[in-house]
Design a protein around this motif. Structure first.
Motif, PDB file in Angstrom:
ATOM      1  N   ARG A 168       0.827  -1.206   0.000  1.00 11.89           N
ATOM      2  CA  ARG A 168       0.000   0.000   0.000  1.00 11.89           C
ATOM      3  C   ARG A 168       0.862   1.257   0.000  1.00 11.89           C
ATOM      4  N   LEU A 169       1.980   1.202   0.682  1.00 15.16           N
ATOM      5  CA  LEU A 169       2.867   2.362   0.706  1.00 15.16           C
ATOM      6  C   LEU A 169       3.467   2.606  -0.678  1.00 15.16           C
ATOM      7  N   GLY A 170       3.816   1.537  -1.382  1.00 14.20           N
ATOM      8  CA  GLY A 170       4.318   1.694  -2.739  1.00 14.20           C
ATOM      9  C   GLY A 170       3.291   2.358  -3.634  1.00 14.20           C
ATOM     10  N   HIS A 171       2.027   1.940  -3.480  1.00 16.73           N
ATOM     11  CA  HIS A 171       0.936   2.557  -4.241  1.00 16.73           C
ATOM     12  C   HIS A 171       0.821   4.040  -3.908  1.00 16.73           C
ATOM     13  N   LYS A 172       0.780   4.356  -2.612  1.00  8.48           N
ATOM     14  CA  LYS A 172       0.540   5.745  -2.211  1.00  8.48           C
ATOM     15  C   LYS A 172       1.684   6.658  -2.620  1.00  8.48           C
ATOM     16  N   ALA A 173       2.917   6.153  -2.530  1.00  7.03           N
ATOM     17  CA  ALA A 173       4.075   6.984  -2.873  1.00  7.03           C
ATOM     18  C   ALA A 173       3.953   7.531  -4.288  1.00  7.03           C
ATOM     19  N   LEU A 174       3.482   6.710  -5.212  1.00  5.09           N
ATOM     20  CA  LEU A 174       3.313   7.170  -6.587  1.00  5.09           C
ATOM     21  C   LEU A 174       1.984   7.892  -6.769  1.00  5.09           C
ATOM     22  N   ALA A 175       0.943   7.448  -6.074  1.00  7.77           N
ATOM     23  CA  ALA A 175      -0.388   8.039  -6.254  1.00  7.77           C
ATOM     24  C   ALA A 175      -0.399   9.523  -5.936  1.00  7.77           C
ATOM     25  N   VAL A 176       0.315   9.937  -4.880  1.00  6.81           N
ATOM     26  CA  VAL A 176       0.279  11.345  -4.498  1.00  6.81           C
ATOM     27  C   VAL A 176       0.941  12.221  -5.558  1.00  6.81           C
ATOM     28  N   ASN A 177       1.888  11.661  -6.299  1.00  5.92           N
ATOM     29  CA  ASN A 177       2.527  12.389  -7.390  1.00  5.92           C
ATOM     30  C   ASN A 177       1.656  12.396  -8.640  1.00  5.92           C
ATOM     31  N   LEU A 178       1.040  11.271  -8.946  1.00  6.60           N
ATOM     32  CA  LEU A 178       0.124  11.232 -10.083  1.00  6.60           C
ATOM     33  C   LEU A 178      -1.044  12.187  -9.866  1.00  6.60           C
ATOM     34  N   SER A 179      -1.415  12.402  -8.609  1.00  9.03           N
ATOM     35  CA  SER A 179      -2.485  13.346  -8.306  1.00  9.03           C
ATOM     36  C   SER A 179      -2.116  14.760  -8.733  1.00  9.03           C
ATOM     37  N   ASP A 180      -0.837  15.117  -8.594  1.00  9.02           N
ATOM     38  CA  ASP A 180      -0.381  16.430  -9.056  1.00  9.02           C
ATOM     39  C   ASP A 180      -0.498  16.548 -10.573  1.00  9.02           C
ATOM     40  N   LEU A 181      -0.135  15.482 -11.280  1.00 11.62           N
ATOM     41  CA  LEU A 181      -0.300  15.497 -12.734  1.00 11.62           C
ATOM     42  C   LEU A 181      -1.774  15.631 -13.099  1.00 11.62           C
TER      43      LEU A 181
END
Length: 330
Positions: free
Chosen positions: A64-77
């Protein structure tokens, strides 16, 4: 088993031989990656850092942490209306735990593959658990969603259900009790947020301004208001209803006082939804874009000329919004 070295760690968990992605001319293996964005596109770049104890609990599953680490950046995009292209990962670890790394990489790459976003480099070091991702996307010139385009009379929208991640945090803090099914739902919202990339792309040419909701809806909306030189009024009942939908009430949300629901919708944080504005004439276009993106949206207010953020009660009474966003140094 011998301890993993830095380069073995990278090769074993993060180097994906034969895995290529459009827009990446050279990935992991050299001192720099080489990106080849589509001709005529602009690069959109954003970085986010996640620190244990500050952005995530030590008990979170590594996948889940691996998912969130990228998700918060994709949210900026998503908030920029940009299509994901590639990312780098800087990772500090107290020790190289193979089982933890396997789970982390699995969650990271599952989300990356879902968005066609390639890992192209980064760094690893020993230290307190800390994750920093820089993400690259592309957007046609003049089509990027920005914070500075809101105009008086625009409608104010938000995606998804802001506030649910805050419910999970309150359960962890011991200030709120929820049935198990409800807790599992809000915990997933906190630990595996959904980046609204499809919605951001669909809103290009429709939304007048946009920001992602990471530090609380009221606080992140404040960035739009400041950049656009406007104010806003939120319908308090509509905002409260975001945590009072039939499926939520069936899970036990109804026990939460309405004022608390309103506070957690507006100041909860960790939502990674989109708050955006659009001309009133584009109301139907917003709904069609949201449907095409498979993302629910709610119109919660309007943009006004007077600076600041206000709440309008059901009886028409207007008061200043008492809630702000999260500040790491406050």
């Amino acid at each position: 088993m011998s301890q993993l070295g830095e380069f073995e760690l990278i090769e074993r968990f993060f180097h994906r031989s034969g895995k290529t992605a459009p827009g990446v001319a050279l990935g992991i293996g050299d001192d720099c990656a080489l990106l080849a964005p589509t001709a005529g596109q602009q690069l959109a770049v954003s970085s986010d850092m996640l620190v244990e104890g500050r952005h995530f609990l030590s008990t979170v599953a590594p996948e889940r942490l691996g998912h969130k680490a990228l998700a918060v950046n994709l949210s900026d995009l998503a908030a920029c209306g940009a299509r994901p292209l590639a990312f780098t990962l800087a990772l500090a670890l107290p020790r190289p735990d193979a089982a933890w790394l396997e789970g982390f990489a699995r969650g990271l790459f599952a989300l990356a593959d879902a968005h066609g976003c390639a890992l192209v480099g980064g760094d690893t070091t020993a230290g307190p658990l800390n994750l920093c991702i820089t993400v690259f996307g592309e957007v046609p010139p003049g089509q990027a969603l920005r914070r500075s385009g809101a105009r008086v009379g625009d409608e104010l929208w938000v995606s998804g259900t802001p506030g649910e991640a805050r419910l999970a945090l309150e359960v962890f803090r011991g200030t709120l009790s929820l049935p198990q099914a409800a807790f599992e739902r809000v915990r997933a919202r906190m630990e595996t947020p959904t980046p609204r990339v499809a919605l951001g792309l669909a809103l290009r040419g429709i939304a007048s301004a946009c920001a992602d909701v990471s530090d609380g809806l009221a606080g992140d909306l404040g960035h739009i208001l400041t950049a656009s030189g406007v104010g806003a009024c939120i319908d308090a009942a509509t905002a409260t209803s975001l945590l009072a939908k039939p499926d939520q009430l069936a899970l036990g949300y109804g026990e939460i006082p309405p004022e608390k629901r309103l506070e957690w919708v507006l100041a909860g944080g960790d939502d990674y939804e989109l708050v955006f504005t659009a001309p009133a004439a584009a109301h139907g276009a917003v709904l069609r874009a949201a449907q095409a993106a498979g993302t629910p949206v709610t119109c919660i207010g309007t943009i006004e000329a007077a600076p600041g953020l206000r709440l309008r009660a059901a009886d028409g009474h207007v008061r200043p919004c008492p809630y702000g966003g999260f500040d790491h140094f406050a």
